[in-house]
Design a protein around this motif. Sequence first.
Motif: not given
Length: 378
Positions: A169-174, A182-191
């Motif tokens: 999941v990525t939150a990217h400044v559009e 161009g800044l962004e933050a992200s994390f990952a989960v397992i479905a």
Amino acid sequence: SKPSSGSVTLVTSVDNAYCTVDKAEVTVAAADYAVPVVVTVTAVDDDQDAQRTCVVTTAQRGDTAEYAGVQPQETTLRPANDDVAGVVLVNAPMEGSVVAEGTEEAFELKLATQPTFGTVTVDVASSSADCRVAARQVFFDASSWAVEQTLTVRALQDKVEDGDAECAVTAHVEWGPAEYTGLEASFAVIARDVAPAECTDATVTDGEGAEREWHDSDGPRYDCAWYAVGVRCAEHGNAFPYYGMTASEACCACKEAKDKNYAPAAFEIDTQHSTLPLAEGATTVFALHLGVEPTSAVVLDITAEDGVCTTDVASVVFDTKHPWFLPRGVWVTAAENQGGRQCRVTVAVNGAATADEAYKALAAQTLDIAIADAAGRP
């Protein structure tokens, strides 16, 4: 040097609000001319990631002849910036956390600093079709940058046992001011893959809103399909959307439908705000998507209020080349010198170019945009 008589008043000022002085005026008697006077300059601690400059001016005021004509002295200061722009994830699932199909996890999003001007638009998306993020777009401005906005990541329920999947999941400044570009933050989960639910006796809500009983013994009356944005349940070829519900809730009507007021076709202007904030001269984006698969191409015409704002496209097409279940972004720009005004964007189905009768019958929708005055931006 020592004044011949009387006293000299020193006046200290700063050219902006980024610095302050503790003594605006100091009167120096002739007898104390050699005693240093300490004036403390303090840099104001703001919340913006920006380099500031302050000019401190000291001038004299008095009747002493030898000081009459002395020019003011200026000192330029550059306070150290201690703010760093960033997208901040709050209470996000830990890296590698498991989210079972059909369930969701909540997290919050905010900014690390106050934007120097305008609105920061953040797009949030999953790298995998096995997960969906809502909302897909959030906005922050000078008054809301520190307010946490709640989003969810849902592991989508499908009809097959196909193993676990990783969703980044990525939150990217559009769009935003320079410090946020161009800044962004992200994390990952397992479905986590979960076996699909079996249909049991349940109450079915049909496309007209009427309820009737359906049982396993009735046989395979429903053909169900899971898509990236929702569930379609079809009876005898007539599609009815169960948008936003899990497969176990909607597919084959395994549970009573929660929303009995849906239409057989729908399109949506996807934005978190009922009125979209936008600074004059700035650009932001909103999304369009369909609620159910059309029988043929659907064309949506987009018009903006003349002279107040403009859009980058006049229409969007949903068909096999631009799949109906993928959102389409529309960029809107506020004209200069329109601060304080409101612009209305209208989205309507082009009846001449759309063959699907259900979509042709849909009414137009509007999005209001409140344009802020950006005259004072740095």
